[in-house]
Design an enzyme around this catalytic site. Structure first.
Site, short mmCIF file in Angstrom:
data_model
loop_
_atom_site.label_atom_id
_atom_site.label_comp_id
_atom_site.label_asym_id
_atom_site.label_seq_id
_atom_site.Cartn_x
_atom_site.Cartn_y
_atom_site.Cartn_z
N CYS A 15 54.12 75.19 9.92
CA CYS A 15 54.48 74.01 9.12
C CYS A 15 55.58 74.39 8.13
O CYS A 15 55.44 74.22 6.93
CB CYS A 15 53.24 73.46 8.40
SG CYS A 15 53.50 71.80 7.76
N VAL A 18 60.71 72.94 10.29
CA VAL A 18 60.56 71.96 11.38
C VAL A 18 59.16 71.32 11.34
O VAL A 18 59.02 70.10 11.42
CB VAL A 18 60.81 72.62 12.76
CG1 VAL A 18 60.66 71.59 13.87
CG2 VAL A 18 62.20 73.26 12.81
N GLY A 19 58.13 72.16 11.20
CA GLY A 19 56.75 71.65 11.26
C GLY A 19 56.48 70.58 10.22
O GLY A 19 55.82 69.57 10.51
N ARG A 49 50.06 79.98 7.56
CA ARG A 49 49.64 81.28 7.00
C ARG A 49 49.01 81.12 5.62
O ARG A 49 48.04 81.76 5.29
CB ARG A 49 50.84 82.22 6.94
CG ARG A 49 51.04 82.94 8.27
CD ARG A 49 51.81 84.21 8.11
NE ARG A 49 53.14 83.92 7.59
CZ ARG A 49 54.24 84.54 7.99
NH1 ARG A 49 54.16 85.46 8.90
NH2 ARG A 49 55.40 84.24 7.48
N ARG A 50 49.62 80.21 4.81
CA ARG A 50 49.11 80.04 3.44
C ARG A 50 48.85 78.56 3.17
O ARG A 50 49.76 77.83 2.75
CB ARG A 50 50.12 80.60 2.43
CG ARG A 50 50.30 82.10 2.58
CD ARG A 50 51.34 82.66 1.62
NE ARG A 50 51.77 83.98 2.04
CZ ARG A 50 52.75 84.21 2.93
NH1 ARG A 50 53.40 83.20 3.47
NH2 ARG A 50 53.06 85.43 3.28
N VAL A 134 66.90 74.47 22.29
CA VAL A 134 68.34 74.63 22.49
C VAL A 134 69.07 73.41 21.92
O VAL A 134 68.80 72.27 22.31
CB VAL A 134 68.71 74.79 23.98
CG1 VAL A 134 70.21 75.04 24.12
CG2 VAL A 134 67.92 75.93 24.61
N LYS A 207 69.53 80.97 23.73
CA LYS A 207 69.79 79.60 24.19
C LYS A 207 70.59 79.61 25.49
O LYS A 207 70.35 78.80 26.39
CB LYS A 207 70.54 78.83 23.09
CG LYS A 207 69.64 78.55 21.88
CD LYS A 207 70.45 78.11 20.69
CE LYS A 207 69.56 77.72 19.51
NZ LYS A 207 70.31 77.55 18.25
N1 NAI Z 1 65.06 75.45 11.60
C1 NAI Z 1 65.85 75.00 12.57
O1 NAI Z 1 66.90 74.40 12.35
C2 NAI Z 1 65.44 75.19 14.00
C3 NAI Z 1 64.33 75.93 14.33
N2 NAI Z 1 63.98 76.09 15.65
C4 NAI Z 1 62.82 76.87 15.99
O2 NAI Z 1 61.66 76.24 15.46
C5 NAI Z 1 60.70 77.22 15.13
C6 NAI Z 1 60.31 77.08 13.67
O3 NAI Z 1 61.45 77.22 12.88
P1 NAI Z 1 61.41 76.89 11.30
O4 NAI Z 1 60.55 75.72 11.04
O5 NAI Z 1 62.82 76.86 10.87
O6 NAI Z 1 60.73 78.22 10.75
P2 NAI Z 1 59.98 78.41 9.36
O7 NAI Z 1 59.99 79.86 9.06
O8 NAI Z 1 60.48 77.46 8.34
O9 NAI Z 1 58.49 77.96 9.72
C7 NAI Z 1 57.60 78.75 10.47
C8 NAI Z 1 56.23 78.52 9.92
O10 NAI Z 1 55.28 79.18 10.73
C9 NAI Z 1 54.30 79.79 9.88
N3 NAI Z 1 53.65 80.87 10.59
C10 NAI Z 1 54.11 82.12 10.83
N4 NAI Z 1 53.21 82.82 11.53
C11 NAI Z 1 52.16 82.00 11.73
C12 NAI Z 1 50.93 82.15 12.41
N5 NAI Z 1 50.59 83.28 13.00
N6 NAI Z 1 50.09 81.08 12.44
C13 NAI Z 1 50.42 79.94 11.85
N7 NAI Z 1 51.59 79.73 11.20
C14 NAI Z 1 52.44 80.76 11.15
C15 NAI Z 1 55.11 80.24 8.69
O11 NAI Z 1 54.30 80.44 7.56
C16 NAI Z 1 56.10 79.10 8.51
O12 NAI Z 1 55.57 78.09 7.67
C17 NAI Z 1 61.35 78.58 15.49
O13 NAI Z 1 60.99 78.94 16.80
C18 NAI Z 1 62.83 78.27 15.42
O14 NAI Z 1 63.61 79.13 16.21
C19 NAI Z 1 64.67 75.49 16.66
C20 NAI Z 1 65.77 74.73 16.39
C21 NAI Z 1 66.26 74.56 15.04
N1 LIG Z 2 69.43 79.18 13.36
C1 LIG Z 2 69.76 78.19 14.32
C2 LIG Z 2 68.82 77.03 14.16
C3 LIG Z 2 68.52 76.38 15.40
O1 LIG Z 2 68.25 76.86 16.47
C4 LIG Z 2 71.20 77.72 14.13
O2 LIG Z 2 71.82 78.09 13.13
O3 LIG Z 2 71.70 77.01 15.00
NA NA Z 3 67.92 69.99 22.35
#
Ligand code: NAI
Ligand SMILES: N[C@@H](CC=O)C(=O)O
Ligand code: NA
Length: 436
Positions: A15, A18-19, A49-50, A134, A207
């Site tokens: 969360c 993105v979450g 996690r928290r 992607v 990607k």
């Molecule tokens: N942020 C972006 O613009 C984009 C992100 N993504 C993908 O989306 C996914 C999430 O990215 P973000 O939200 O940016 O990352 P983020 O680091 O903001 O969120 C990840 C969350 O997962 C939690 N987490 C970590 N380990 C965990 C576990 N074992 N159990 C439960 N929760 C856990 C973390 O505490 C954190 O809140 C990644 O795979 C990223 O590559 C894909 C496209 C764009």
């Molecule tokens: N870190 C990536 C986020 C999405 O996949 C980017 O900068 O494009």
């Molecule tokens: Na896409």
């Protein structure tokens, strides 16, 4: 499995950026989504996690036990927005093996071991969707997997990393150096605290692997991708590109090659390259993404939009969630992995590219002949050559015709060993130029 009580239960893993947007959109659009799916989408739990850091999520939904959540009998779909390989791979395998469909945004995992996940999805008759992995919000994987399934794709080339595109756009617009542009990207929240995956090209390479697999109906993993980041791109490279009416972009390039006997192979790479300013990808600025797809019947298609950020990425996640939820309501599943072609991977040395080479040279008779000879010895033909400056500050700028990357690399090594040639001020591949 079909829903019996008009409700589909969704387990959310992660969360963060993105979450948290997935949680918001699920709540804000609950009624409309129910209409579109034919069942209400309800969160069964949110693994974090928290828990104390998530006041936006009802406390009774928060858990730190992701494994127990994905195994719950009442969960229909698992949405994963955690990232990384483990423990996520094990969690998603457990979900698939227990009959849950999975939606993921995790390009690192899909590029590392998508095959294992796809196999598990197929074995268990469930869906594995990952449009967000992607180019974020841009509908790209579904068009490749479905809309273009009747065509023959020959090439996919695009800008698939927003952070590096922002940095390169700033370097181009302001003449800033790499460090300065990265600092600006960080201060604006584009680059992550650890920008290694973006800057070193891992994100774009992952990607590219996913795109190539879908485009060419074959399995491609991260280890098949030739990867170079933008950490070595200098202000001089950018200026050199500008001097020939080009700009520098980090490109993901996936190509299908057919040789004379009909044998096919694919090459997959992610590296910085100069492209002409008139090329549509050159105008893609800031943190935007754009991908060109060339197909035999369709011709050229371009997909453009936001490839990163919480809400845009959550849009793609929710699109997948609606798709897999509809399938569950109707008791069906979407198209699974299509990897029947099993094409060999072409090594980077065999790939045909063009180079731009700017050399600091002594402005003396015979230098040009010596340089031209180094290219000729490797069978590399020169398209254009020009000299900038005179005396000690002379720079020779050459653009080659297409040659194998190996021959071009050997040529550059030969040039570096020549006594009349100083350092190579800029060596970079050139893409998107017309002519051979
Ligand atoms: N942020 C972006 O613009 C984009 C992100 N993504 C993908 O989306 C996914 C999430 O990215 P973000 O939200 O940016 O990352 P983020 O680091 O903001 O969120 C990840 C969350 O997962 C939690 N987490 C970590 N380990 C965990 C576990 N074992 N159990 C439960 N929760 C856990 C973390 O505490 C954190 O809140 C990644 O795979 C990223 O590559 C894909 C496209 C764009
Ligand atoms: N870190 C990536 C986020 C999405 O996949 C980017 O900068 O494009
Ligand atoms: Na896409």
């Amino acid at each position: 499995m079909t829903t019996t009580d008009g409700v589909l239960k969704v387990a959310l893993l992660g969360c963060g950026v993105v979450g948290s947007e997935v949680v918001r959109l699920l709540a804000e659009q609950a009624d409309e989504l129910a209409q579109r799916v034919g069942a209400r989408l309800e969160l069964a739990g949110v693994a974090v996690r928290r828990p104390a850091r998530h006041p936006e999520v009802p406390a009774e939904l928060l858990t730190t036990d992701a494994e127990a959540l994905v195994r719950r009998d009442d969960v229909d779909v698992v949405v994963e927005v955690v990232g990384g390989i483990e423990p996520v791979r094990s969690l998603l395998l457990a979900a698939l093996e227990s009959g849950k469909s999975v939606v993921s945004a995790n390009k690192a995992l899909l590029a590392d071991d998508g095959a294992t996940l796809h196999d598990a999805a197929t074995r268990n008759g469930v869906d594995l969707y990952y449009e967000a992995a992607v180019a974020g919000a841009i509908p790209l994987l579904r068009p490749l997997r479905e809309s273009l399934a009747g065509d023959r794709i020959t090439r996919v080339m695009g800008i698939v990393n927003g952070t590096t595109n922002f940095i390169l756009s700033r370097m181009d617009a302001t003449g800033a150096g790499f460090d300065e542009a990265l600092a600006e990207a960080t201060s604006l929240g584009y680059a992550e605290a650890d920008p290694t995956a973006d800057v070193d090209g891992y994100d774009a390479a992952a990607k590219a692997a996913i795109l190539a697999g879908l485009a060419f109906h074959t399995r491609v993993t991260m280890s098949d991708v030739h990867r170079e980041g933008i950490g070595e791109v200098t202000a001089a490279d950018v200026a050199s590109a500008q001097a020939m009416d080009c700009t520098v972009k980090l490109l993901a390039i996936c190509e299908r090659t057919t040789v004379a006997d009909g044998t096919e192979s694919v090459s997959v790479r992610a590296h910085p390259a100069m492209i002409p300013r008139r090329h549509p990808l050159a105008g893609v600025g800031d943190a935007f993404n754009a991908v060109f797809v060339e197909a035999e019947a369709a011709g050229s298609l371009m997909f453009y939009g936001r490839g990163a950020g919480g809400a845009p990425t959550a849009s793609a996640v929710l699109g997948d969630l609606v798709a897999v939820a509809r399938n569950r309501v109707s008791g069906s599943r979407g198209a699974g992995e299509s990897a029947y072609a099993a094409l060999p991977i072409r090594s980077m040395g065999e790939v045909t590219t063009r180079y731009h080479v700017a050399l600091d040279v002594a402005d003396q008779p015979g230098v040009l002949a010596g340089v031209a000879n180094a290219f000729a010895e490797e069978g590399v033909s020169i398209q254009t050559v020009r000299q900038e400056g005179r005396g000690d500050a002379a720079t020779l700028v050459l653009v080659t015709h297409a040659a194998t990357d190996a021959a071009l690399g050997r040529t550059v090594e030969k040039l570096a060993a020549m006594s009349l040639v100083g350092r190579a001020a800029s060596v970079m591949r050139v893409e998107g130029m017309t002519g051979e």
